[in-house]
Design a protein around this motif. Structure first.
Motif, PDB file in Angstrom:
ATOM      1  N   HIS A  59       2.998   6.939   6.142  1.00  0.00           N
ATOM      2  CA  HIS A  59       1.537   6.945   6.267  1.00  0.00           C
ATOM      3  C   HIS A  59       0.986   5.520   6.309  1.00  0.00           C
ATOM      4  N   TYR A  60       1.762   4.558   5.841  1.00  0.00           N
ATOM      5  CA  TYR A  60       1.298   3.173   5.763  1.00  0.00           C
ATOM      6  C   TYR A  60       2.163   2.211   6.576  1.00  0.00           C
ATOM      7  N   ASN A  98       2.657   1.698  -3.394  1.00  0.00           N
ATOM      8  CA  ASN A  98       1.740   2.066  -4.477  1.00  0.00           C
ATOM      9  C   ASN A  98       1.025   3.390  -4.244  1.00  0.00           C
ATOM     10  N   SER A  99       1.302   4.054  -3.127  1.00  0.00           N
ATOM     11  CA  SER A  99       0.553   5.259  -2.768  1.00  0.00           C
ATOM     12  C   SER A  99       1.069   6.523  -3.455  1.00  0.00           C
ATOM     13  N   PHE A 100       2.230   6.447  -4.104  1.00  0.00           N
ATOM     14  CA  PHE A 100       2.779   7.628  -4.769  1.00  0.00           C
ATOM     15  C   PHE A 100       3.637   7.197  -5.958  1.00  0.00           C
ATOM     16  N   ASP A 101       3.820   8.137  -6.860  1.00  0.00           N
ATOM     17  CA  ASP A 101       4.681   7.920  -8.021  1.00  0.00           C
ATOM     18  C   ASP A 101       6.103   8.242  -7.598  1.00  0.00           C
ATOM     19  N   SER A 136       0.832  -1.204   0.000  1.00  0.00           N
ATOM     20  CA  SER A 136       0.000   0.000   0.000  1.00  0.00           C
ATOM     21  C   SER A 136       0.862   1.248   0.000  1.00  0.00           C
ATOM     22  N   GLY A 137       1.919   1.230   0.807  1.00  0.00           N
ATOM     23  CA  GLY A 137       2.814   2.373   0.849  1.00  0.00           C
ATOM     24  C   GLY A 137       3.550   2.586  -0.459  1.00  0.00           C
ATOM     25  N   LEU A 170       6.291   9.716   2.960  1.00  0.00           N
ATOM     26  CA  LEU A 170       5.122   9.168   2.270  1.00  0.00           C
ATOM     27  C   LEU A 170       4.865   7.715   2.692  1.00  0.00           C
TER      28      LEU A 170
END
Length: 255
Positions: free
Chosen positions: A146-147, A127-130, A124-125, A143
């Motif tokens: 957060h996960y 895949n949460s940002f580019d 999840s972490g 970033l």
């Protein structure tokens, strides 16, 4: 598929295979120790990790075949293998499929069984940002936080974050690892390996438990178990002196 590797030394060959989300540098402290004790060390990037090829298959037969192909490429007729976590399963699969190639294995904190999904927060972490848009490693850490609560897990992942021509990128293939994850946590025995095996468990880790003993001995009748106190799943990094000593002593006795 030709795996990326680093070959050092000229003694008896020992292959080192890292775990999920890692790279060939992860077992670098052990590599240095083995080189000082006159072993040849081949550190390997697993499929979909580091600079090794990308693949839509990561079942353990495929991964074992990639190790056999590497040994053929390097004209290695017999070797020992040390693997951590997923790399330990690759070591076990290679030993079961190619017992004439493998003289002994050391398996760090993993058992020859199927596991339940326990990397959801990590995926999840990731895949949460580019990742190409981040400006620094510290921003990526914020970033991921957060996960992923554990700073040690984030720092481990960030070791595989590098800056390329077009921005930051992961050394591992997030999307392929996500698609192949069911293969990575799965396990189907590929044979019985009757040569020496050392399983090293981190005392505080739950990756090796007593209920797995029967399955382990059925597949690896000569299995030995050592426990490193006050260590978890990353036992080779948390207690490197103890891990290195156990590994080198076992190899020196059995090969």
């Amino acid at each position: 598929m030709k795996l990326h590797y680093k070959q050092q030394g000229t003694g008896y060959p020992v292959l080192l295979i890292h775990g999920l989300f890692g790279s060939l540098s992860n077992l670098g402290i052990l590599a240095k120790h083995l080189l000082e004790n006159d072993y040849q060390v081949i550190s390997v990037d697993a499929l979909n990790h580091g600079f090794s090829p990308r693949s839509e298959s990561m079942n353990y037969q495929t991964q074992a075949n990639s190790i056999k192909d590497l040994c053929d490429q390097l004209a290695i007729e017999q070797c020992a293998i040390v693997g951590h976590s997923m790399g330990g399963k690759v070591a076990m699969a290679t030993a079961q499929l190619y017992p004439d190639l493998v003289s002994a294995i050391v398996v760090a904190d993993i058992a020859p069984v199927a596991y339940q999904h326990n990397h959801q927060a990590v995926f999840s972490g990731l895949n949460s940002f580019d990742v190409a848009t981040v400006t620094s490693r510290s921003e990526a850490d914020q970033l991921l936080a957060h996960y992923i609560n554990e700073p040690s897990v984030r720092q481990f992942l960030l070791k595989s974050l590098i800056k390329a021509e077009n921005g930051w990128t992961w050394l591992f293939d997030v999307q392929r690892l996500s698609r192949c994850y069911h293969n990575i946590i799965d396990w189907e025995p590929l044979g019985v390996f009757n040569q020496p095996c050392l399983f090293i468990k981190g005392q505080n880790s739950d990756y090796i438990v007593s209920q797995q003993q029967l399955s382990t001995v059925q597949q690896f009748p000569k299995a030995e178990l050592k426990v490193i106190t006050a260590s978890g799943h990353w036992l080779h990094a948390e207690k490197p002196a103890t891990f290195n000593r156990l590994t080198e002593r076992f190899l020196g006795t059995h090969i």
